[in-house]
Enzyme design. Structure first.
Site, PDB file in Angstrom:
ATOM      1  N   LYS A 147       0.829  -1.214   0.000  1.00  0.00           N
ATOM      2  CA  LYS A 147       0.000   0.000   0.000  1.00  0.00           C
ATOM      3  C   LYS A 147       0.867   1.269   0.000  1.00  0.00           C
ATOM      4  CE  LYS A 147      -2.154  -0.919   3.916  1.00  0.00           C
ATOM      5  NZ  LYS A 147      -1.402  -2.117   4.379  1.00  0.00           N
TER       6      LYS A 147
ATOM      7  N   ARG B 126      -8.794   1.180  10.210  1.00  0.00           N
ATOM      8  CA  ARG B 126      -8.415  -0.198  10.515  1.00  0.00           C
ATOM      9  C   ARG B 126      -9.449  -0.882  11.389  1.00  0.00           C
ATOM     10  NH1 ARG B 126      -2.482   0.631   9.913  1.00  0.00           N
ATOM     11  NH2 ARG B 126      -1.361  -1.303  10.240  1.00  0.00           N
TER      12      ARG B 126
ATOM     13  N   ARG C 289      11.867  -6.033   4.204  1.00  0.00           N
ATOM     14  CA  ARG C 289      11.595  -4.600   4.006  1.00  0.00           C
ATOM     15  C   ARG C 289      12.644  -3.720   4.697  1.00  0.00           C
ATOM     16  NH1 ARG C 289       5.690  -2.242   5.115  1.00  0.00           N
ATOM     17  NH2 ARG C 289       6.033  -2.678   7.302  1.00  0.00           N
TER      18      ARG C 289
ATOM     19  N   ARG D 141      12.195  -1.838  10.272  1.00  0.00           N
ATOM     20  CA  ARG D 141      11.287  -1.419  11.340  1.00  0.00           C
ATOM     21  C   ARG D 141      11.312  -2.398  12.508  1.00  0.00           C
ATOM     22  NH1 ARG D 141       5.611   0.096   8.629  1.00  0.00           N
ATOM     23  NH2 ARG D 141       4.920  -1.030  10.464  1.00  0.00           N
TER      24      ARG D 141
ATOM     25  N   ARG E  49       0.664  -8.786  14.009  1.00  0.00           N
ATOM     26  CA  ARG E  49       0.018  -7.743  13.204  1.00  0.00           C
ATOM     27  C   ARG E  49      -0.932  -8.368  12.176  1.00  0.00           C
ATOM     28  NH1 ARG E  49       5.016  -5.227  10.938  1.00  0.00           N
ATOM     29  NH2 ARG E  49       3.693  -3.835   9.753  1.00  0.00           N
TER      30      ARG E  49
HETATM   31  P1  AMP Z   1       1.612   0.450   9.631  1.00  0.00           P
HETATM   32  O1  AMP Z   1       2.808   1.278   9.323  1.00  0.00           O
HETATM   33  O2  AMP Z   1       0.397   0.887   8.900  1.00  0.00           O
HETATM   34  O3  AMP Z   1       1.877  -1.022   9.506  1.00  0.00           O
HETATM   35  O4  AMP Z   1       1.286   0.722  11.181  1.00  0.00           O
HETATM   36  C1  AMP Z   1       2.221   0.426  12.186  1.00  0.00           C
HETATM   37  C2  AMP Z   1       1.518   0.387  13.538  1.00  0.00           C
HETATM   38  O5  AMP Z   1       0.943   1.657  13.834  1.00  0.00           O
HETATM   39  C3  AMP Z   1       0.364  -0.599  13.638  1.00  0.00           C
HETATM   40  O6  AMP Z   1       0.788  -1.918  13.933  1.00  0.00           O
HETATM   41  C4  AMP Z   1      -0.455   0.011  14.775  1.00  0.00           C
HETATM   42  O7  AMP Z   1       0.153  -0.228  16.032  1.00  0.00           O
HETATM   43  C5  AMP Z   1      -0.314   1.508  14.497  1.00  0.00           C
HETATM   44  N1  AMP Z   1      -1.377   2.019  13.596  1.00  0.00           N
HETATM   45  C6  AMP Z   1      -1.219   2.511  12.345  1.00  0.00           C
HETATM   46  N2  AMP Z   1      -2.388   2.881  11.834  1.00  0.00           N
HETATM   47  C7  AMP Z   1      -3.320   2.614  12.785  1.00  0.00           C
HETATM   48  C8  AMP Z   1      -4.737   2.742  12.846  1.00  0.00           C
HETATM   49  N3  AMP Z   1      -5.448   3.239  11.801  1.00  0.00           N
HETATM   50  N4  AMP Z   1      -5.363   2.354  13.983  1.00  0.00           N
HETATM   51  C9  AMP Z   1      -4.683   1.876  15.029  1.00  0.00           C
HETATM   52  N5  AMP Z   1      -3.352   1.696  15.036  1.00  0.00           N
HETATM   53  C10 AMP Z   1      -2.666   2.068  13.918  1.00  0.00           C
END
Ligand code: AMP
Length: 225
Positions: A15, A90, A129, A162, A173
């Site tokens: 994405k 989410r 990644r 990360r 996740r």
């Molecule tokens: P991502 O980079 O999108 O994989 O997000 C990394 C982490 O940020 C996730 O595992 C959550 O802990 C938090 N996070 C990101 N977006 C959201 C969201 N919309 N709602 C809740 N937690 C989020």
């Protein structure tokens, strides 16, 4: 072209990469809640301090915190012509709040791009990644390699992995995605604006497929005015 877009799919579906490409083609901001939260953690803001522990465990940050962050971001001038929301919503609560937020300002979603992706592909991608600490460019070993190991091609920034891309946290996740986010596919399918693409495809061919999809959306918008 009006471009109020959600990119939906599991972590590692591609994405972020596609949002970056679309953002520079169409001149609308790529809004990644994960990036915003990581920035807040790094800056040790009150939101970052609250969010950090959830993120390290691979859990979702509380809805109220993320929703207020997105609300503020969508009010900024660059988001008035559109947005590419990556990693938000989410949860059902976030989706409903976004609907209300947009309705309140007379806007609506144009398209929800669902990246259907096999679990095995996601696992492999996340483990490979690497990101640039300076400009955020995403590399994917062994498919998208930097020319020089550990150094960004674009800005010579240092590449890093990360914290939450460790195998145990990746599995957590993915489970959180299945439990809390996957239901949004049906939520948006019912609205008629969900379009499915294959997150299993390589970035280049996926970008071409998405380009064709957006081309037809653009033609549709021209016809309907
Ligand atoms: P991502 O980079 O999108 O994989 O997000 C990394 C982490 O940020 C996730 O595992 C959550 O802990 C938090 N996070 C990101 N977006 C959201 C969201 N919309 N709602 C809740 N937690 C989020």
């Amino acid at each position: 072209m009006r471009l109020n877009v959600i990119l939906l799919g599991p972590p590692g579906a591609g994405k972020g990469t596609q949002a970056e490409i679309l953002g520079s083609s169409y001149g609308v901001p790529h809004i990644s809640t994960g990036d915003m939260l990581r920035e807040a953690v790094k800056d040790k803001t009150p939101e970052g301090i609250e969010a950090g522990a959830f993120m390290a465990r691979g859990e979702l940050v509380p809805d109220a915190l993320v929703i207020s962050m997105v609300r503020r971001r969508l009010e900024r001038p660059d988001a008035q012509k559109g947005f590419l929301l990556d990693g938000f919503p989410r949860t059902r609560q976030q989706a409903e709040d976004l609907d209300r937020m947009l309705k309140g300002i007379g806007r609506a979603l144009d398209i929800v791009l669902y990246f259907k992706t096999a679990a095995a592909v996601v696992l492999k991608r996340l483990a490979g990644r690497w990101l640039c600490r300076k400009c955020g460019k995403i590399y994917n070993v062994p498919n998208v390699m930097p020319k020089k190991a550990g150094v960004c091609d674009l800005c010579e920034g240092v590449l890093y992995q990360r914290e939450d891309d460790k195998e145990e946290t990746i599995l957590k996740r993915l489970k959180v995605y299945e439990d809390q986010t996957a239901a949004l596919i049906e939520y948006y399918r019912r609205t008629g604006i969900l379009r499915e693409v294959s997150g299993d495809e390589e970035a280049k061919s996926l970008s071409a497929s998405i380009g064709r999809l957006f081309g037809s959306l653009e033609r549709g918008q021209k016809v309907s005015g």
